[in-house]
Design a protein around this motif. Sequence first.
Motif, PDB file in Angstrom:
ATOM      1  N   ARG A  10      -7.927  12.928  10.177  1.00 53.13           N
ATOM      2  CA  ARG A  10      -7.300  13.958   9.427  1.00 53.13           C
ATOM      3  C   ARG A  10      -6.768  12.606   8.543  1.00 53.13           C
ATOM      4  NH1 ARG A  10      -4.066  17.641  12.108  1.00 53.13           N
ATOM      5  NH2 ARG A  10      -5.755  18.455  13.200  1.00 53.13           N
ATOM      6  N   PHE A  11      -6.183  12.018   8.555  1.00 57.02           N
ATOM      7  CA  PHE A  11      -5.576  10.225   7.890  1.00 57.02           C
ATOM      8  C   PHE A  11      -5.982  10.370   7.830  1.00 57.02           C
ATOM      9  CE2 PHE A  11      -3.942   5.696   7.690  1.00 57.02           C
ATOM     10  CZ  PHE A  11      -3.164   6.188   6.552  1.00 57.02           C
ATOM     11  N   TYR A  12      -7.897   9.912   7.460  1.00 58.28           N
ATOM     12  CA  TYR A  12      -8.863   9.086   7.369  1.00 58.28           C
ATOM     13  C   TYR A  12      -8.901   9.431   6.099  1.00 58.28           C
ATOM     14  CZ  TYR A  12      -8.374   5.378  10.912  1.00 58.28           C
ATOM     15  OH  TYR A  12      -7.999   4.570  11.705  1.00 58.28           O
ATOM     16  N   PHE A  67      -1.941   1.268  -4.288  1.00 58.11           N
ATOM     17  CA  PHE A  67      -1.412   1.783  -2.568  1.00 58.11           C
ATOM     18  C   PHE A  67      -1.708   2.474  -2.146  1.00 58.11           C
ATOM     19  CE2 PHE A  67       1.635   0.392  -6.224  1.00 58.11           C
ATOM     20  CZ  PHE A  67       2.675  -0.505  -5.664  1.00 58.11           C
ATOM     21  N   THR A  68      -2.550   3.070  -2.072  1.00 53.78           N
ATOM     22  CA  THR A  68      -3.858   4.035  -0.754  1.00 53.78           C
ATOM     23  C   THR A  68      -4.637   3.628  -0.180  1.00 53.78           C
ATOM     24  OG1 THR A  68      -3.783   5.919  -2.478  1.00 53.78           O
ATOM     25  CG2 THR A  68      -5.086   5.992  -0.846  1.00 53.78           C
ATOM     26  N   TRP A  69      -5.155   1.978  -0.671  1.00 55.79           N
ATOM     27  CA  TRP A  69      -5.800   1.173   0.038  1.00 55.79           C
ATOM     28  C   TRP A  69      -5.208   0.311   0.693  1.00 55.79           C
ATOM     29  CZ3 TRP A  69     -10.735   0.484   1.301  1.00 55.79           C
ATOM     30  CH2 TRP A  69     -10.955  -1.261   2.042  1.00 55.79           C
ATOM     31  N   HIS A  75      -4.945   1.055   9.186  1.00 51.62           N
ATOM     32  CA  HIS A  75      -5.578   1.414   9.456  1.00 51.62           C
ATOM     33  C   HIS A  75      -6.499   1.840  10.221  1.00 51.62           C
ATOM     34  CE1 HIS A  75      -0.837   3.301  10.344  1.00 51.62           C
ATOM     35  NE2 HIS A  75      -1.062   3.164   8.887  1.00 51.62           N
ATOM     36  N   ALA A  76      -7.594   1.581   9.613  1.00 53.45           N
ATOM     37  CA  ALA A  76      -8.670   2.313   9.331  1.00 53.45           C
ATOM     38  C   ALA A  76      -9.722   0.511   9.497  1.00 53.45           C
ATOM     39  CB  ALA A  76      -9.298   3.078   7.685  1.00 53.45           C
ATOM     40  N   PRO A  80     -16.007   0.505   7.155  1.00 51.50           N
ATOM     41  CA  PRO A  80     -15.911   1.947   6.709  1.00 51.50           C
ATOM     42  C   PRO A  80     -15.346   2.453   5.370  1.00 51.50           C
ATOM     43  CG  PRO A  80     -16.094   1.807   9.353  1.00 51.50           C
ATOM     44  CD  PRO A  80     -15.745   0.615   9.220  1.00 51.50           C
ATOM     45  N   ALA A  81     -14.099   1.579   5.795  1.00 54.94           N
ATOM     46  CA  ALA A  81     -13.118   1.557   5.002  1.00 54.94           C
ATOM     47  C   ALA A  81     -13.598   1.098   3.636  1.00 54.94           C
ATOM     48  CB  ALA A  81     -11.922   1.010   5.013  1.00 54.94           C
ATOM     49  N   PHE A  82     -14.150   0.038   3.918  1.00 54.74           N
ATOM     50  CA  PHE A  82     -14.847  -0.629   2.642  1.00 54.74           C
ATOM     51  C   PHE A  82     -15.803  -0.196   1.901  1.00 54.74           C
ATOM     52  CE2 PHE A  82     -17.975  -3.880   0.685  1.00 54.74           C
ATOM     53  CZ  PHE A  82     -16.599  -4.118  -0.545  1.00 54.74           C
TER      54      PHE A  82
END
Length: 131
Positions: A10-12, A67-69, A75-76, A80-82
């Motif tokens: 959910r956080f991701y 700031f979100t990134w 954590h991520a 996949p985050a990139f």
Amino acid sequence: MSNPTMSRARFYFFGFLILLAFDTLAQVSFKYTALNTPFVANLDWLLTVLQSPWLFGCILGYLGAFFTWMSLLQHAPVGPAFAASHLEIVSVMLLSAPLFNERLTLMQLLGAAVIVAGVICLAISETSDAD
């Protein structure tokens, strides 16, 4: 008791949704700024750009995305985050049709589908590795 895996997912999900919104805001605001202040290399142009409300959308979008990134990267997983951080390519393309009367082609839509599928594959792969 809450499931930590669901909380993380959910956080991701919401984190990347917020990142997508900020990135999209920045790109759309840049386009509006460019359309409303055609480039002429002089001081009047610079002052006009600095007074554009869309410039503030650009700044807000980039600061929010930064700031979100940074929060997500704590954590991520990086791969996949990139990939997910570049989904604004798809959102900006889809918004450009109604906002700027830009044409969407079948090739662009297929490319967007491939980008989204790639991000989904990376996310699934990452969750499989974590189990």
